[in-house]
Design a protein around this motif. Structure first.
Motif: not given
Lengths: 166, 163
Positions: A116, A131-132, A136, A140, B79, B115-116
């Motif tokens: 993050m 998580l992402c 990515w 964030p 994702k 955003y995701h």
């Protein structure tokens, strides 16, 4: 032990590591990052402090000009006292020693904070995004984060410039 | 009916094959069992004894190869979007998609700042029925499924599509 007493022990053991910060409450203490692994090992193993539980690691962005921070919430099962350790990083090259091998739960906590905020925990054995997705772009939860336009050809911000979105 | 009259016994049905196929497909659309967020809880409630989706011939399948309907129940993150698309591609024809709830339909509460989050599952797979709600009650989902059954029933898979 009260927070003041814990701070006194830290000040006695590591006088060079203490940082004054008026924004913090009495239950928080700011330390310099360069001695962190040594301090962490001490406060975990010292019989009077015995911080055997790492409750949480949080990233913190203090704003455009301010530093990034990592905050560690520590708790002692034995003495039932708590302290929050704050470590500041500069925005261009945020890094600090990893405590993942000291408190094993720190593994995922540090991966999340890395995901993050982009803070690099040096010595972490598996520092990947958690998580992402792996591909990515950006960090964030930083205040200056700009979301990406597309992800694998999918439009992310569908109506970014639409009128009346205040 | 002169030629066909009194020619058949009880176990023979005379129908247009096109209509018969539509009827057969519509009455047992097995759905793909996967949930992405809180909508999945309502989907589970729909399948459980009180609402009982098997009344209308719907039964959860855990493999995309055996499923006819994909119920996108919940928030689709970026994702997950790639995986939803892949799972859709793995389903055998004829296949249908139901977008369940605000998140799957438009991004829902994550519309502006998420955003995701994918802003609508129709950006990656074609959707047949949208079920509004946050999350929709089982009654709403069942209404959507009945609409889908109507749609399947009116399809004429054998008829040549005129340009």
């Amino acid at each position: 032990m009260t927070s003041a007493e814990i701070k006194a022990v830290l000040e006695h053991q590591f006088p060079a590591a203490m940082v004054e910060n008026e924004d913090l409450t009495e239950k928080q203490v700011e330390l310099k990052g360069n001695q962190w692994l040594e301090i962490a090992t001490f406060i975990k193993n010292d019989p009077d402090l015995s911080f055997d539980q790492l409750e949480c690691i949080t990233g913190y962005d203090t704003g455009e000009d301010g530093p990034l921070q990592t905050r560690y919430n520590l708790h002692s099962m034995e003495h039932r006292h708590k302290i929050e350790v704050v470590i500041s990083h500069n925005r261009e090259n945020p890094n600090v020693a990893s405590i993942e091998q000291l408190w094993r739960i720190g593994d995922w906590f540090e991966r999340e904070t890395y995901d993050m905020f982009g803070i690099v925990y040096e010595g972490h054995r598996d520092l990947r995004r958690i998580l992402c997705p792996d591909d990515w772009e950006g960090w964030p939860l930083r205040k200056d984060y700009e979301g990406q336009e597309t992800y694998h050809g999918i439009v992310v911000q569908k109506m970014k410039e639409e009128e009346g979105w205040e | 009916m002169g030629v066909l009259e009194n020619k058949f016994q009880d176990n023979v049905i005379v129908a247009s094959l096109d209509k018969l196929l539509g009827w057969a497909r519509s009455t047992s659309p097995w759905y793909f069992q996967f949930g992405l967020a809180c909508c999945a809880i309502e989907m589970m409630a729909s399948a459980a004894s009180r609402h009982d989706l098997e009344r209308i011939g719907m039964m959860p399948r855990s493999s995309p190869r055996q499923a006819d309907v994909m119920i996108v129940a919940g928030t689709v993150t970026m994702k997950m979007a790639l995986r939803v698309k892949k799972l859709y591609e793995q389903m055998a024809d004829p296949k249908y998609v139901i977008s369940m709830g605000s998140c799957a339909t438009s991004g829902g509460p994550y519309w502006q700042h998420g955003y995701h989050v994918l802003k609508g599952v129709d950006l990656v797979v074609p959707v047949d029925v949208y079920v509004p709600g946050c999350p929709p009650r089982p009654e709403a989902l069942i209404e959507g499924l009945l609409k889908l059954q109507e749609k399947i029933q009116t399809e004429r898979p054998l008829t040549r599509k005129s340009a």
